[in-house]
Design a protein around this motif. Structure first.
Motif, PDB file in Angstrom:
ATOM      1  N   GLY A 183       0.804  -1.214   0.000  1.00 30.46           N
ATOM      2  CA  GLY A 183       0.000   0.000   0.000  1.00 30.46           C
ATOM      3  C   GLY A 183       0.840   1.268   0.000  1.00 30.46           C
ATOM      4  N   ARG A 184       1.950   1.245   0.723  1.00 27.94           N
ATOM      5  CA  ARG A 184       2.807   2.437   0.782  1.00 27.94           C
ATOM      6  C   ARG A 184       3.413   2.760  -0.581  1.00 27.94           C
ATOM      7  N   VAL A 185       3.737   1.728  -1.353  1.00 24.32           N
ATOM      8  CA  VAL A 185       4.281   1.958  -2.700  1.00 24.32           C
ATOM      9  C   VAL A 185       3.252   2.703  -3.548  1.00 24.32           C
ATOM     10  N   VAL A 186       2.011   2.200  -3.553  1.00 21.93           N
ATOM     11  CA  VAL A 186       0.951   2.819  -4.363  1.00 21.93           C
ATOM     12  C   VAL A 186       0.589   4.201  -3.825  1.00 21.93           C
ATOM     13  N   ALA A 187       0.444   4.317  -2.517  1.00 21.18           N
ATOM     14  CA  ALA A 187       0.108   5.616  -1.909  1.00 21.18           C
ATOM     15  C   ALA A 187       1.210   6.638  -2.182  1.00 21.18           C
ATOM     16  N   GLY A 188       2.455   6.197  -2.159  1.00 23.17           N
ATOM     17  CA  GLY A 188       3.567   7.085  -2.427  1.00 23.17           C
ATOM     18  C   GLY A 188       3.580   7.599  -3.858  1.00 23.17           C
ATOM     19  N   LYS A 189       3.151   6.762  -4.787  1.00 26.75           N
ATOM     20  CA  LYS A 189       3.118   7.148  -6.203  1.00 26.75           C
ATOM     21  C   LYS A 189       1.909   8.004  -6.542  1.00 26.75           C
ATOM     22  N   LEU A 190       0.740   7.605  -6.018  1.00 30.08           N
ATOM     23  CA  LEU A 190      -0.519   8.196  -6.470  1.00 30.08           C
ATOM     24  C   LEU A 190      -1.222   9.069  -5.433  1.00 30.08           C
ATOM     25  N   GLY A 191      -0.711   9.094  -4.219  1.00 24.91           N
ATOM     26  CA  GLY A 191      -1.360   9.880  -3.176  1.00 24.91           C
ATOM     27  C   GLY A 191      -2.471   9.103  -2.488  1.00 24.91           C
ATOM     28  N   THR A 192      -3.100   9.756  -1.520  1.00 25.10           N
ATOM     29  CA  THR A 192      -4.131   9.076  -0.726  1.00 25.10           C
ATOM     30  C   THR A 192      -5.441   9.859  -0.681  1.00 25.10           C
ATOM     31  N   GLU A 193      -5.664  10.749  -1.647  1.00 26.15           N
ATOM     32  CA  GLU A 193      -6.947  11.454  -1.709  1.00 26.15           C
ATOM     33  C   GLU A 193      -8.067  10.475  -2.054  1.00 26.15           C
ATOM     34  N   ILE A 194      -7.723   9.465  -2.848  1.00 30.09           N
ATOM     35  CA  ILE A 194      -8.610   8.328  -3.110  1.00 30.09           C
ATOM     36  C   ILE A 194      -8.096   7.209  -2.214  1.00 30.09           C
ATOM     37  N   PRO A 195      -8.972   6.544  -1.438  1.00 25.65           N
ATOM     38  CA  PRO A 195      -8.487   5.500  -0.527  1.00 25.65           C
ATOM     39  C   PRO A 195      -7.717   4.404  -1.261  1.00 25.65           C
ATOM     40  N   VAL A 196      -6.611   3.985  -0.653  1.00 26.77           N
ATOM     41  CA  VAL A 196      -5.796   2.883  -1.167  1.00 26.77           C
ATOM     42  C   VAL A 196      -5.987   1.694  -0.232  1.00 26.77           C
ATOM     43  N   ILE A 197      -6.252   0.539  -0.818  1.00 27.16           N
ATOM     44  CA  ILE A 197      -6.448  -0.692  -0.049  1.00 27.16           C
ATOM     45  C   ILE A 197      -5.382  -1.693  -0.492  1.00 27.16           C
ATOM     46  N   ALA A 198      -4.709  -2.300   0.479  1.00 33.91           N
ATOM     47  CA  ALA A 198      -3.719  -3.326   0.192  1.00 33.91           C
ATOM     48  C   ALA A 198      -3.958  -4.505   1.123  1.00 33.91           C
ATOM     49  N   VAL A 210      -5.166   0.207   4.907  1.00 32.32           N
ATOM     50  CA  VAL A 210      -5.963   1.251   4.275  1.00 32.32           C
ATOM     51  C   VAL A 210      -5.209   2.573   4.431  1.00 32.32           C
ATOM     52  N   PHE A 211      -5.157   3.336   3.356  1.00 35.50           N
ATOM     53  CA  PHE A 211      -4.474   4.632   3.338  1.00 35.50           C
ATOM     54  C   PHE A 211      -5.456   5.670   2.822  1.00 35.50           C
ATOM     55  N   TYR A 212      -5.589   6.783   3.565  1.00 34.76           N
ATOM     56  CA  TYR A 212      -6.526   7.829   3.149  1.00 34.76           C
ATOM     57  C   TYR A 212      -6.114   9.153   3.780  1.00 34.76           C
ATOM     58  N   ASN A 213      -6.010  10.180   2.956  1.00 36.01           N
ATOM     59  CA  ASN A 213      -5.645  11.523   3.423  1.00 36.01           C
ATOM     60  C   ASN A 213      -4.441  11.495   4.369  1.00 36.01           C
ATOM     61  N   ASP A 214      -3.392  10.855   3.907  1.00 32.87           N
ATOM     62  CA  ASP A 214      -2.123  10.757   4.635  1.00 32.87           C
ATOM     63  C   ASP A 214      -2.214  10.002   5.959  1.00 32.87           C
ATOM     64  N   ARG A 215      -3.281   9.257   6.139  1.00 34.39           N
ATOM     65  CA  ARG A 215      -3.398   8.378   7.313  1.00 34.39           C
ATOM     66  C   ARG A 215      -3.295   6.940   6.831  1.00 34.39           C
ATOM     67  N   GLU A 216      -2.828   6.058   7.721  1.00 33.65           N
ATOM     68  CA  GLU A 216      -2.791   4.635   7.377  1.00 33.65           C
ATOM     69  C   GLU A 216      -3.212   3.807   8.578  1.00 33.65           C
ATOM     70  N   MET A 263     -12.654  -0.577   9.027  1.00 35.51           N
ATOM     71  CA  MET A 263     -11.393   0.169   8.930  1.00 35.51           C
ATOM     72  C   MET A 263     -11.583   1.451   8.126  1.00 35.51           C
ATOM     73  N   MET A 264     -12.326   1.366   7.041  1.00 36.65           N
ATOM     74  CA  MET A 264     -12.568   2.562   6.200  1.00 36.65           C
ATOM     75  C   MET A 264     -13.267   3.633   7.025  1.00 36.65           C
ATOM     76  N   ALA A 265     -14.261   3.244   7.814  1.00 32.28           N
ATOM     77  CA  ALA A 265     -14.963   4.218   8.667  1.00 32.28           C
ATOM     78  C   ALA A 265     -14.007   4.784   9.712  1.00 32.28           C
ATOM     79  N   GLN A 266     -13.185   3.925  10.279  1.00 30.94           N
ATOM     80  CA  GLN A 266     -12.261   4.355  11.331  1.00 30.94           C
ATOM     81  C   GLN A 266     -11.233   5.367  10.811  1.00 30.94           C
ATOM     82  N   ILE A 267     -10.815   5.216   9.557  1.00 30.72           N
ATOM     83  CA  ILE A 267      -9.796   6.113   8.997  1.00 30.72           C
ATOM     84  C   ILE A 267     -10.411   7.360   8.369  1.00 30.72           C
TER      85      ILE A 267
END
Length: 188
Positions: free
Chosen positions: A51-66, A107-113, A179-183
């Motif tokens: 997830g960190r690889v994808v979040a690092g490339k594309l950002g976390t404005e759209i939720p990333v799930i790994a 889960v990665f969203y708005n710079d949170r994981e 998890m999505m709700a929590q983040i």
């Protein structure tokens, strides 16, 4: 419709997310998976790494799930078999026994994981050598942790489960929803 990025090329995870009516961008990660003796730590580290690889490339404005899924028999981690022979050996080990399926979900969203590990216990019925060879001949076990797919022909190998069925397929949807709700993801 909610849109997410899936840091995985797994067709099963993609199908599970589509089941929820989610629009999914598949963004496979080139993360080199880690190994180790502690299965919980391994799946959590691999999910975070992917997830960190994808979040690092594309950002976390759209939720990333790994996610990362393994089968654990006693203390042995069974990943994906290299070939039919290794698949048959795994199935012989699992025959007539209980094992655990662990999925690390990140889960990665708005710079949170956030990362968690889901566990499901699975009991196999006793399998004959002929059944094992017939199943491995289908090719189904080759891209699956523990050499079986509960959502496919491998369903007939399983006597019972305790826990989340979707976790065994590769993505525990209820846990992911929580998890999505929590983040802070709304509308998932």
């Amino acid at each position: 419709m909610m849109r997410v990025r899936l840091a995985s090329g797994s067709p099963r995870r993609l199908e599970l997310l589509h089941q929820l009516g989610t629009e999914v961008d598949v963004c496979t990660s080139n993360f080199a998976e880690v190994g180790g003796d502690n299965a919980e730590k391994v799946v959590a580290a691999n999910a975070l790494g992917k997830g960190r690889v994808v979040a690092g490339k594309l950002g976390t404005e759209i939720p990333v799930i790994a996610a990362d899924t393994v089968v654990v028999l006693e203390q042995e981690i069974l990943g994906k078999p290299a070939d039919r022979s290794e698949a048959a050996a795994m199935l012989r080990k699992l025959s007539g026994r209980m094992h655990r399926v662990l999925t690390g979900v990140a889960v990665f969203y708005n710079d949170r994981e956030l990362v968690e590990v889901a566990e499901t216990k699975v009991w196999f019925r006793s399998l004959s050598q002929a059944e094992i060879l017939a199943y491995t001949a289908t090719g189904e076990p080759l891209d699956k942790a523990g050499a079986y797919g509960i959502q496919g022909r491998g369903a007939i190998l399983v006597e019972k489960i305790e826990g989340c069925y979707n976790n065994v397929v590769g993505l525990p949807l209820t846990r992911l929803y929580q998890m999505m709700a929590q983040i802070g993801v709304r509308g998932f």
